[in-house]
Write a protein that holds these residues in place. Structure first.
Motif, mmCIF file in Angstrom:
data_model
loop_
_atom_site.group_PDB
_atom_site.id
_atom_site.type_symbol
_atom_site.label_atom_id
_atom_site.label_comp_id
_atom_site.label_asym_id
_atom_site.label_seq_id
_atom_site.Cartn_x
_atom_site.Cartn_y
_atom_site.Cartn_z
ATOM 1 N N ALA A 1 28.555 42.576 14.473
ATOM 2 C CA ALA A 1 29.603 43.486 13.996
ATOM 3 C C ALA A 1 30.009 44.467 15.086
ATOM 4 C CB ALA A 1 29.110 44.240 12.763
ATOM 5 N N TYR A 2 29.038 44.895 15.892
ATOM 6 C CA TYR A 2 29.307 45.830 16.980
ATOM 7 C C TYR A 2 30.291 45.228 17.975
ATOM 8 C CZ TYR A 2 27.981 48.488 21.258
ATOM 9 O OH TYR A 2 27.960 49.224 22.405
ATOM 10 N N PHE A 3 30.044 44.012 18.415
ATOM 11 C CA PHE A 3 30.942 43.384 19.386
ATOM 12 C C PHE A 3 32.264 42.945 18.743
ATOM 13 C CE2 PHE A 3 26.970 42.865 21.843
ATOM 14 C CZ PHE A 3 27.391 43.491 23.000
ATOM 15 N N ALA A 4 32.223 42.614 17.481
ATOM 16 C CA ALA A 4 33.476 42.297 16.798
ATOM 17 C C ALA A 4 34.391 43.518 16.768
ATOM 18 C CB ALA A 4 33.198 41.806 15.385
ATOM 19 N N PHE A 5 33.808 44.692 16.568
ATOM 20 C CA PHE A 5 34.595 45.929 16.604
ATOM 21 C C PHE A 5 35.252 46.103 17.968
ATOM 22 C CE2 PHE A 5 34.952 50.268 18.042
ATOM 23 C CZ PHE A 5 35.659 50.892 17.016
ATOM 24 N N LEU B 1 32.492 61.473 14.556
ATOM 25 C CA LEU B 1 32.944 60.324 13.778
ATOM 26 C C LEU B 1 32.068 59.111 14.064
ATOM 27 C CD1 LEU B 1 35.416 59.340 11.964
ATOM 28 C CD2 LEU B 1 36.431 58.554 14.126
ATOM 29 N N ASP B 2 31.847 58.292 13.065
ATOM 30 C CA ASP B 2 31.212 56.991 13.234
ATOM 31 C C ASP B 2 32.202 56.077 13.952
ATOM 32 O OD1 ASP B 2 30.375 54.200 12.598
ATOM 33 O OD2 ASP B 2 28.873 55.188 11.336
ATOM 34 N N TYR B 3 31.728 55.386 14.982
ATOM 35 C CA TYR B 3 32.653 54.559 15.766
ATOM 36 C C TYR B 3 33.345 53.513 14.910
ATOM 37 C CZ TYR B 3 29.633 50.393 15.876
ATOM 38 O OH TYR B 3 28.921 49.272 15.537
ATOM 39 N N ARG B 4 32.700 53.107 13.814
ATOM 40 C CA ARG B 4 33.282 52.091 12.945
ATOM 41 C C ARG B 4 34.511 52.584 12.194
ATOM 42 N NH1 ARG B 4 27.229 50.732 10.858
ATOM 43 N NH2 ARG B 4 27.145 53.002 11.203
ATOM 44 N N ASP B 5 34.731 53.912 12.249
ATOM 45 C CA ASP B 5 35.879 54.493 11.545
ATOM 46 C C ASP B 5 37.037 54.843 12.470
ATOM 47 O OD1 ASP B 5 34.631 54.345 9.038
ATOM 48 O OD2 ASP B 5 33.562 56.229 9.389
ATOM 49 N N VAL B 6 36.972 54.444 13.725
ATOM 50 C CA VAL B 6 38.079 54.683 14.652
ATOM 51 C C VAL B 6 39.264 53.801 14.242
ATOM 52 C CG1 VAL B 6 38.884 54.471 17.032
ATOM 53 C CG2 VAL B 6 36.569 55.328 16.555
ATOM 54 N N PRO B 7 40.416 54.401 13.891
ATOM 55 C CA PRO B 7 41.529 53.588 13.401
ATOM 56 C C PRO B 7 42.405 52.993 14.501
ATOM 57 C CG PRO B 7 42.093 55.912 13.207
ATOM 58 C CD PRO B 7 40.682 55.845 13.744
ATOM 59 N N GLU B 8 42.441 53.614 15.688
ATOM 60 C CA GLU B 8 43.324 53.140 16.751
ATOM 61 C C GLU B 8 42.895 51.761 17.259
ATOM 62 O OE1 GLU B 8 43.377 57.696 17.092
ATOM 63 O OE2 GLU B 8 41.932 56.116 16.625
ATOM 64 N N ARG B 9 43.865 51.038 17.807
ATOM 65 C CA ARG B 9 43.618 49.716 18.364
ATOM 66 C C ARG B 9 44.228 49.650 19.768
ATOM 67 N NH1 ARG B 9 41.320 49.455 14.009
ATOM 68 N NH2 ARG B 9 41.036 47.605 12.687
ATOM 69 N N ASP B 10 44.073 48.479 20.385
ATOM 70 C CA ASP B 10 44.723 48.158 21.655
ATOM 71 C C ASP B 10 44.353 49.108 22.786
ATOM 72 O OD1 ASP B 10 46.055 45.901 20.640
ATOM 73 O OD2 ASP B 10 47.651 47.156 19.810
#
Length: 427
Positions: A284-288, A255-264
């Motif tokens: 954008a990388y650090f914002a993610f 998976l592309d890391y930008r598509d990881v849905p989980e948070r926290d």
């Protein structure tokens, strides 16, 4: 004045390197230069090899000729050409010829050699011609670049990396520490910096073969999710998780890391990932990362850097053969981008010497398994990797590149970092 008919290949080389060569050089035209008793000998065996060198001056032409078998090297093992790379990068000094001198050399060697031969099949197109793969650092193009480097063959990587299957800089407590011990120490240092505890949730971006996931789960009882764009890595990591009976704690996704849905997440680790995303993608990388951490959550970024923050292009050998679209910059630039995204920086350290030691071990591993490696991927690919490992070691030895770890924290709304007054790990 030397006449056109008298120009030899060795003579042309001597003109370009008036201070002499640190190795012996011979060519198919019978010419020779360099010390007779030199330990290392380069032999240009074919006219095609000369065409490679003339049509791509610098490291690219030499690599093409060597990979295709037109440039032969003796005096060093093909799996570990460190001494040759050290000479080329530190002792060999070429002088740029004047236009008139360059014209004289080319005429003397023959205009027919200015027709470029087809490059080795392992070579990627130049960066400006990759536009058909998508814009630089678009999702599709990033996936293609990652697969070029990492989806070689897992068995081939095992010959280089050893049992840990860890493709990032190790941490050596002493010079006598084994590679496996040093890779364990690297994972554990990161775990300690992240202050991992049982039940915490860790996201590992660019997880490779899952070494950090399994270490965090096995040693710290952490629930770990890893993502990678390399399909063969993801498959191998999933099997390793099953072998260690860690399925209840670990998961790996292609998976592309930008598509990881989980948070926290309580912690995020990223090792050897920043080099691939592009300098312009840092915000954008650090914002993610900030968006996916809980307040008080920590980020550990482990990446190759330059010793300064001045922009410069990646060399053609690395860009065409090793890390297509890869970009490096100094630690200061990345720290600035992390701070601009909202992180507080708590600790950074340079592990440059550790990467030189790591590459030394990888080259020794490749030499030990050379015949098997060649059988697995072919002599051309094996030689490319041997050159890459040796050149990388020289680069870290000479402080042309460095390796930094950055520890950052996401503050809570009251600006509490949830961080002790003094570090709790031993660096």
């Amino acid at each position: 004045m030397t006449t056109l008919a008298q120009i030899s290949i060795a003579g042309a080389l001597t003109t370009l390197a008036p201070n002499g060569l640190p190795f012996r050089f011979t060519a198919y035209d019978g010419s020779a230069t360099g010390p007779d008793d030199a330990a290392i000998h380069l032999h240009l065996a074919t006219e095609r090899g000369l065409s490679y060198i003339l049509t791509a001056p610098g490291d690219l032409g030499l690599v093409r000729a060597y990979v295709m078998g037109d440039l032969e090297i003796t005096g060093v093992h093909p799996a570990n050409p460190y001494e040759l790379m050290r000479m080329l990068l530190t002792e060999l000094h070429f002088e740029r010829p004047s236009p008139a001198e360059a014209l004289r050399i080319v005429r003397g060697l023959g205009w027919s050699h200015l027709k470029p031969p087809p490059p080795p099949p392992q070579e990627q197109l130049p960066r400006w011609r990759r536009i058909f793969e998508g814009l630089l650092h678009s999702r599709g193009r990033d996936k293609t670049a990652i697969q070029h480097h990492y989806d070689v063959k897992n068995q081939f990587y095992s010959y280089i990396l050893g049992p840990s299957m860890t493709y990032t800089c190790a941490v050596f407590p002493t010079p006598d520490t084994t590679l496996e011990q040093a890779q364990y120490e690297k994972y554990d240092l990161i775990a300690r910096k992240l202050d991992l505890k049982p039940g915490m949730r860790l996201l590992d971006i660019g997880c490779g073969w899952g070494g950090m996931l399994r270490h965090a789960a096995r040693e710290y009882g952490v629930h770990a999710l890893g993502v990678t764009l390399a399909a063969e890595q993801a498959e191998w990591a999933a099997e390793a998780i099953k072998r260690e009976n860690l399925e209840h704690l670990c998961e790996v996704r292609h998976l592309d890391y930008r598509d990881v849905p989980e948070r926290d997440f309580d912690a995020i680790s990223s090792m050897g990932m920043t080099e691939h995303i592009g300098v312009r993608s840092y915000p954008a990388y650090f914002a993610f990362h900030l968006d996916h951490l809980r307040p008080g959550g920590r980020l550990l970024n482990h990446w190759i850097t330059r010793p300064d923050n001045r922009p410069r292009a990646t060399g053609p050998f690395i860009d065409r053969y090793i890390f297509p679209d890869g970009e490096l910059t100094g630690s200061g630039h990345l720290i600035t981008q992390a701070e601009n995204a909202g992180f507080e920086i708590r600790h950074t350290e340079n592990l440059r010497e550790h990467y030189a030691l790591t590459l030394t071990h990888w080259s020794q591993n490749l030499q030990t398994h050379w015949d098997k490696a060649v059988a697995e991927v072919g002599p051309a690919t094996a030689k490319i990797w041997a050159l890459y490992l040796a050149a990388g070691r020289v680069s870290f030895d000479r402080n042309t590149t460095q390796l930094h770890q950055l520890l950052a924290v996401k503050l809570d709304p009251q600006a509490n970092a949830h961080f002790p007054l003094r570090p709790t790990w031993a660096s």
